[in-house]
Motif scaffolding. Structure first.
Motif, short mmCIF file in Angstrom:
data_model
loop_
_atom_site.label_atom_id
_atom_site.label_comp_id
_atom_site.label_asym_id
_atom_site.label_seq_id
_atom_site.Cartn_x
_atom_site.Cartn_y
_atom_site.Cartn_z
N LEU A 289 17.03 -20.84 -5.96
CA LEU A 289 18.21 -20.01 -6.20
C LEU A 289 18.19 -18.76 -5.32
O LEU A 289 19.20 -18.43 -4.68
N LEU A 290 17.05 -18.09 -5.28
CA LEU A 290 16.95 -16.85 -4.50
C LEU A 290 17.18 -17.11 -3.02
O LEU A 290 18.03 -16.47 -2.38
N MET A 291 16.45 -18.06 -2.45
CA MET A 291 16.56 -18.30 -1.02
C MET A 291 17.88 -18.95 -0.66
O MET A 291 18.46 -18.65 0.39
N GLY A 292 18.39 -19.81 -1.54
CA GLY A 292 19.68 -20.45 -1.26
C GLY A 292 20.81 -19.43 -1.18
O GLY A 292 21.61 -19.44 -0.24
N VAL A 293 20.88 -18.51 -2.16
CA VAL A 293 21.95 -17.52 -2.19
C VAL A 293 21.76 -16.48 -1.10
O VAL A 293 22.69 -16.17 -0.33
N VAL A 294 20.55 -15.91 -1.02
CA VAL A 294 20.29 -14.86 -0.04
C VAL A 294 20.46 -15.39 1.38
O VAL A 294 21.07 -14.74 2.24
N GLY A 295 19.92 -16.58 1.65
CA GLY A 295 20.03 -17.15 2.99
C GLY A 295 21.46 -17.43 3.38
O GLY A 295 21.87 -17.15 4.51
N PHE A 296 22.25 -17.96 2.44
CA PHE A 296 23.65 -18.27 2.73
C PHE A 296 24.45 -17.01 3.02
O PHE A 296 25.20 -16.94 4.01
N VAL A 297 24.30 -16.00 2.19
CA VAL A 297 25.05 -14.74 2.38
C VAL A 297 24.58 -14.04 3.66
O VAL A 297 25.41 -13.52 4.42
N TYR A 298 23.28 -14.03 3.91
CA TYR A 298 22.74 -13.40 5.11
C TYR A 298 23.29 -14.06 6.37
O TYR A 298 23.65 -13.37 7.34
N PHE A 299 23.37 -15.37 6.37
CA PHE A 299 23.92 -16.09 7.52
C PHE A 299 25.41 -15.81 7.67
O PHE A 299 25.91 -15.58 8.77
N TRP A 300 26.15 -15.86 6.57
CA TRP A 300 27.60 -15.66 6.59
C TRP A 300 27.97 -14.27 7.11
O TRP A 300 28.98 -14.10 7.80
N LYS A 301 27.14 -13.26 6.85
CA LYS A 301 27.43 -11.90 7.26
C LYS A 301 27.58 -11.78 8.78
O LYS A 301 28.30 -10.91 9.28
N ALA A 302 26.90 -12.63 9.53
CA ALA A 302 26.94 -12.56 10.99
C ALA A 302 27.79 -13.67 11.60
O ALA A 302 27.69 -13.95 12.79
N GLU A 303 28.65 -14.30 10.80
CA GLU A 303 29.42 -15.46 11.24
C GLU A 303 30.17 -15.21 12.55
O GLU A 303 30.17 -16.05 13.45
N GLU A 304 30.82 -14.07 12.67
CA GLU A 304 31.68 -13.82 13.85
C GLU A 304 30.88 -13.44 15.09
O GLU A 304 31.46 -13.35 16.18
N ARG A 305 29.57 -13.27 14.97
CA ARG A 305 28.77 -12.88 16.14
C ARG A 305 28.05 -14.04 16.78
O ARG A 305 27.50 -13.89 17.88
N TYR A 306 28.02 -15.20 16.14
CA TYR A 306 27.28 -16.33 16.71
C TYR A 306 27.97 -16.84 17.98
O TYR A 306 29.17 -17.08 17.99
N GLY A 307 27.17 -17.02 19.02
CA GLY A 307 27.70 -17.56 20.26
C GLY A 307 28.30 -16.52 21.18
O GLY A 307 28.77 -16.86 22.27
N ARG A 308 28.28 -15.25 20.79
CA ARG A 308 28.85 -14.20 21.63
C ARG A 308 27.74 -13.40 22.29
O ARG A 308 26.65 -13.27 21.76
N GLY A 309 28.09 -12.82 23.42
CA GLY A 309 27.13 -11.96 24.10
C GLY A 309 26.14 -12.73 24.94
O GLY A 309 26.06 -13.92 24.96
#
Length: 309
Positions: A289-309
């Motif tokens: 539960l901890l890693m599933g929720v934290v990992g998903f939210v942590y990844f989602w927070k940077a969604e618009e930055r993937y593949g840029r730069g």
């Protein structure tokens, strides 16, 4: 002079633009524009992922098929690789170092540990390269980027299920009889899959920002493996040694060790509940539960930055 005066008068009398004084955000709102690649809200993001569930499954299956396409033995390596690792660990730890002493059914004990830890190890390694290793796909198509680490973890789950067939044969060959406890392997694997996916998402975001992390991960994973009781019994190693209490708690609460212990308890008769750490199912569910929720939210927070730069 008269023409110049006339043009100036016309220019001075022109009405001001209605967009003057508006910020870029206000202008975009006025004309119904939206930012390309902007991160959606969390509920919308989950909905988009669910809508692409068939893509996630197909991508995982395609990657699994292509992984050994250049090898002559092909998909046989899905099972041969962890088996060869188990053989090497048996010779080094079981025969030379003697960690098999005091561990009944050592071969099933070892093979189960190797297969289950390999599931976590492969998921984390694949997650680390999920974005940085697929930049062409990320930049060419618009889709929720979480599809990639989830697909890679699903691929590793499919590979583990192939290996489980061989594990069952080994268990039967060494005298293990199927019992109702074998059904506990399914919830244990489900919890481990959720944990692996959350951790893979964390590593995918870190790996997207720092590609060199992929070179460091094999050393981290090897250290984690040695602390997870894959080749030895943690209880026997600690027995008779004056180890601080918090070290014992850390070793027993180590998520990799927790999922390995649950699978050994489910599949091996001699690995009884007395050898399980206290509250092991609570640890397994809590880590998932901890890693599933934290990992998903942590990844989602940077969604618009993937593949840029």
């Amino acid at each position: 002079m008269s023409e110049t005066t006339h043009d100036s008068a016309v220019a001075m009398s022109a009405p001001p633009s209605s967009d003057e004084g508006l910020t870029p955000a206000q202008r975009a709102q006025k004309y119904g524009l939206s930012q390309s690649g902007a991160r959606p809200g969390l509920p919308e993001y989950v909905r988009q992922l669910w809508a692409r569930r068939h893509f996630i499954s197909a991508f995982a299956s395609a990657k699994l098929t292509a992984q050994y396409s250049q090898a002559k033995l092909g998909q046989v390596w899905q099972v041969a690789t962890p088996l060869l690792n188990a053989l090497v660990y048996y010779l080094i730890f079981g025969v030379l170092i003697g960690t098999s002493r005091g561990v009944p059914d050592f071969v099933p004990f070892l093979v189960t540990g190797v297969f289950i830890f390999t599931f976590t190890q492969s998921s984390v390694m694949a997650g680390t390269r999920a974005i940085s290793g697929n930049l062409g796909l990320v930049r060419a198509l618009h889709f929720p980027r979480a599809c990639l680490p989830i697909s890679f973890c699903l691929m590793q789950l499919q590979q583990l299920l192939f290996s489980m067939g061989v594990l069952v044969i080994i268990l039967l060959g060494f005298g293990q009889v199927p019992t109702w406890s074998w059904l506990l392997a399914f919830p244990a694997l489900l919890l481990q899959f959720v944990f692996n996916t959350g951790l893979a998402m964390v590593m995918a975001r870190l790996g997207a920002k720092t590609p060199d992390l992929a070179q460091l991960m094999p050393f981290i994973m090897r250290t984690w493996m040695y602390a997870s009781g894959v080749m030895f019994s943690i209880d026997l190693i600690l027995k008779g040694k004056h180890v601080p209490g918090f070290v014992v708690v850390l070793l027993n609460g180590n998520p990799a060790a927790v999922y390995i212990d649950l699978m050994r308890f489910a599949l091996i008769d001699s690995f009884t509940s007395a050898k399980l750490p206290p509250h092991v199912w609570a640890f397994a569910g809590g880590w998932a539960l901890l890693m599933g929720v934290v990992g998903f939210v942590y990844f989602w927070k940077a969604e618009e930055r993937y593949g840029r730069g």
